[in-house]
Scaffold this motif. Structure first.
Motif, PDB file in Angstrom:
ATOM      1  N   SER A  40      33.370  67.246  36.978  1.00 20.47           N
ATOM      2  CA  SER A  40      34.695  66.733  37.294  1.00 20.47           C
ATOM      3  C   SER A  40      34.614  65.647  38.368  1.00 20.47           C
ATOM      4  O   SER A  40      35.273  64.610  38.280  1.00 20.47           O
ATOM      5  N   ALA A  41      33.790  65.868  39.385  1.00 18.13           N
ATOM      6  CA  ALA A  41      33.615  64.875  40.453  1.00 18.13           C
ATOM      7  C   ALA A  41      32.994  63.590  39.910  1.00 18.13           C
ATOM      8  O   ALA A  41      33.382  62.483  40.310  1.00 18.13           O
ATOM      9  N   LEU A  42      32.041  63.722  38.977  1.00 18.68           N
ATOM     10  CA  LEU A  42      31.442  62.528  38.372  1.00 18.68           C
ATOM     11  C   LEU A  42      32.465  61.757  37.540  1.00 18.68           C
ATOM     12  O   LEU A  42      32.494  60.519  37.564  1.00 18.68           O
ATOM     13  N   LEU A  43      33.310  62.476  36.813  1.00 17.78           N
ATOM     14  CA  LEU A  43      34.356  61.809  36.034  1.00 17.78           C
ATOM     15  C   LEU A  43      35.344  61.103  36.965  1.00 17.78           C
ATOM     16  O   LEU A  43      35.768  59.978  36.699  1.00 17.78           O
ATOM     17  N   GLN A  44      35.687  61.753  38.070  1.00 15.23           N
ATOM     18  CA  GLN A  44      36.584  61.131  39.057  1.00 15.23           C
ATOM     19  C   GLN A  44      35.957  59.850  39.599  1.00 15.23           C
ATOM     20  O   GLN A  44      36.633  58.821  39.737  1.00 15.23           O
ATOM     21  N   ILE A  47      36.207  57.116  36.996  1.00 11.71           N
ATOM     22  CA  ILE A  47      37.564  56.583  36.900  1.00 11.71           C
ATOM     23  C   ILE A  47      37.823  55.559  37.999  1.00 11.71           C
ATOM     24  O   ILE A  47      38.390  54.494  37.753  1.00 11.71           O
ATOM     25  N   HIS A  48      37.365  55.847  39.208  1.00 11.56           N
ATOM     26  CA  HIS A  48      37.608  54.939  40.328  1.00 11.56           C
ATOM     27  C   HIS A  48      36.723  53.697  40.315  1.00 11.56           C
ATOM     28  O   HIS A  48      37.114  52.661  40.830  1.00 11.56           O
ATOM     29  N   GLU A  49      35.538  53.803  39.724  1.00 11.54           N
ATOM     30  CA  GLU A  49      34.587  52.692  39.781  1.00 11.54           C
ATOM     31  C   GLU A  49      34.503  51.868  38.496  1.00 11.54           C
ATOM     32  O   GLU A  49      33.779  50.884  38.458  1.00 11.54           O
ATOM     33  N   ARG A  50      35.194  52.254  37.441  1.00 10.85           N
ATOM     34  CA  ARG A  50      35.079  51.523  36.175  1.00 10.85           C
ATOM     35  C   ARG A  50      35.695  50.140  36.281  1.00 10.85           C
ATOM     36  O   ARG A  50      36.740  49.957  36.889  1.00 10.85           O
ATOM     37  N   ARG A  51      35.018  49.170  35.724  1.00  9.15           N
ATOM     38  CA  ARG A  51      35.466  47.779  35.725  1.00  9.15           C
ATOM     39  C   ARG A  51      35.012  47.116  34.435  1.00  9.15           C
ATOM     40  O   ARG A  51      33.952  47.464  33.909  1.00  9.15           O
ATOM     41  N   PRO A  52      35.762  46.120  33.931  1.00  3.97           N
ATOM     42  CA  PRO A  52      35.284  45.359  32.772  1.00  3.97           C
ATOM     43  C   PRO A  52      33.946  44.693  33.095  1.00  3.97           C
ATOM     44  O   PRO A  52      33.639  44.403  34.253  1.00  3.97           O
ATOM     45  N   LEU A  53      33.137  44.448  32.074  1.00  2.92           N
ATOM     46  CA  LEU A  53      31.810  43.875  32.265  1.00  2.92           C
ATOM     47  C   LEU A  53      31.847  42.407  32.701  1.00  2.92           C
ATOM     48  O   LEU A  53      30.948  41.953  33.388  1.00  2.92           O
ATOM     49  N   ALA A  54      32.873  41.673  32.275  1.00  6.92           N
ATOM     50  CA  ALA A  54      32.963  40.251  32.629  1.00  6.92           C
ATOM     51  C   ALA A  54      33.326  40.116  34.105  1.00  6.92           C
ATOM     52  O   ALA A  54      34.319  40.672  34.573  1.00  6.92           O
ATOM     53  N   ALA A  55      32.514  39.384  34.845  1.00 11.00           N
ATOM     54  CA  ALA A  55      32.716  39.248  36.294  1.00 11.00           C
ATOM     55  C   ALA A  55      34.089  38.680  36.628  1.00 11.00           C
ATOM     56  O   ALA A  55      34.726  39.116  37.587  1.00 11.00           O
ATOM     57  N   ALA A  56      34.563  37.742  35.845  1.00  8.78           N
ATOM     58  CA  ALA A  56      35.856  37.115  36.129  1.00  8.78           C
ATOM     59  C   ALA A  56      37.029  38.077  35.931  1.00  8.78           C
ATOM     60  O   ALA A  56      38.113  37.848  36.462  1.00  8.78           O
ATOM     61  N   LYS A  58      36.873  41.513  36.561  1.00  9.17           N
ATOM     62  CA  LYS A  58      36.607  42.791  37.229  1.00  9.17           C
ATOM     63  C   LYS A  58      37.811  43.361  37.989  1.00  9.17           C
ATOM     64  O   LYS A  58      37.869  44.547  38.237  1.00  9.17           O
ATOM     65  N   ASP A  59      38.780  42.525  38.371  1.00  5.72           N
ATOM     66  CA  ASP A  59      39.946  43.005  39.115  1.00  5.72           C
ATOM     67  C   ASP A  59      41.090  43.444  38.209  1.00  5.72           C
ATOM     68  O   ASP A  59      42.090  43.956  38.692  1.00  5.72           O
ATOM     69  N   GLN A  60      40.964  43.247  36.910  1.00  8.51           N
ATOM     70  CA  GLN A  60      42.033  43.617  35.982  1.00  8.51           C
ATOM     71  C   GLN A  60      41.953  45.096  35.620  1.00  8.51           C
ATOM     72  O   GLN A  60      40.872  45.669  35.500  1.00  8.51           O
ATOM     73  N   GLU A  61      43.120  45.712  35.478  1.00  6.76           N
ATOM     74  CA  GLU A  61      43.214  47.117  35.098  1.00  6.76           C
ATOM     75  C   GLU A  61      42.792  47.299  33.642  1.00  6.76           C
ATOM     76  O   GLU A  61      43.004  46.424  32.822  1.00  6.76           O
ATOM     77  N   THR A  62      42.207  48.441  33.356  1.00  4.95           N
ATOM     78  CA  THR A  62      41.825  48.781  31.990  1.00  4.95           C
ATOM     79  C   THR A  62      42.119  50.256  31.746  1.00  4.95           C
ATOM     80  O   THR A  62      41.955  51.069  32.646  1.00  4.95           O
ATOM     81  N   PRO A  63      42.564  50.617  30.549  1.00  6.42           N
ATOM     82  CA  PRO A  63      42.816  52.024  30.250  1.00  6.42           C
ATOM     83  C   PRO A  63      41.551  52.780  29.841  1.00  6.42           C
ATOM     84  O   PRO A  63      41.575  53.997  29.710  1.00  6.42           O
ATOM     85  N   TYR A  64      40.436  52.068  29.663  1.00  4.04           N
ATOM     86  CA  TYR A  64      39.237  52.679  29.115  1.00  4.04           C
ATOM     87  C   TYR A  64      38.343  53.297  30.183  1.00  4.04           C
ATOM     88  O   TYR A  64      38.147  52.728  31.244  1.00  4.04           O
ATOM     89  N   LEU A  65      37.777  54.461  29.872  1.00  2.00           N
ATOM     90  CA  LEU A  65      36.814  55.092  30.764  1.00  2.00           C
ATOM     91  C   LEU A  65      35.527  54.271  30.817  1.00  2.00           C
ATOM     92  O   LEU A  65      34.879  54.196  31.852  1.00  2.00           O
ATOM     93  N   PHE A  66      35.170  53.672  29.702  1.00  6.00           N
ATOM     94  CA  PHE A  66      33.996  52.812  29.612  1.00  6.00           C
ATOM     95  C   PHE A  66      34.454  51.452  29.105  1.00  6.00           C
ATOM     96  O   PHE A  66      34.372  51.164  27.917  1.00  6.00           O
TER      97      PHE A  66
END
Length: 152
Positions: A40-44, A47-56, A58-66
């Protein structure tokens, strides 16, 4: 229950927190699958560290876990497979099959089908593949109960 696609399963919509403990769970079938505290802690953290792969982006929200390259798309299965291989998991299919075999040896196949939202035929096939028959589960649980000295 409506059929979920891989795109649906990889979103935040399937993640739930337990009301009392705060432990995270996943709604993959009819019932939530509650995770152990460390998982559960790893999933948390994911969730907090997920970011899109494109550097430009990275600040946009995404609904995807991966998230994939863009926030509007998930990570491709090939990219995820390569990441898992780098972590020492040679094949997602082998890991899934191993997990099924471990679960079907510990939980009756019918209960497992209900918990995971799998077809009864799939769970029963995995049970037979694991060398079980209808009476073997009951016999194995009776042996465990007799040798157990306290709660699990």
């Amino acid at each position: 229950m409506q059929h979920r696609t891989v795109r649906d399963v990889m979103t935040l919509d399937v993640v739930f927190a337990h009301r009392e403990t705060g432990v995270l769970g996943l709604q993959l079938g009819r019932e939530p699958l509650w995770l152990r505290p460390r998982l559960s802690a790893l999933l948390q953290q994911l969730i907090h560290e997920r970011r899109p792969l494109a550097a430009a982006l990275k600040d946009q929200e995404t609904p995807y876990l991966f998230p994939g390259l863009r926030p509007s798309s998930p990570l491709s299965s090939n990219t995820l497979q390569r990441r898992l291989q780098r972590l020492g998991i040679p094949s997602a299919n082998q890991a899934r099959n191993g997990a099924w075999l471990a679960l079907v040896g510990a939980v009756h196949w019918k209960m497992l089908a209900d918990l995971l939202g799998a077809a009864d035929g799939t769970a029963h096939h995995r049970h037979k593949w694991n060398g079980g028959d209808r009476a073997s589960h009951v016999a194995s649980r009776l042996r465990v109960t007799k040798s157990s000295t306290g709660p699990e």
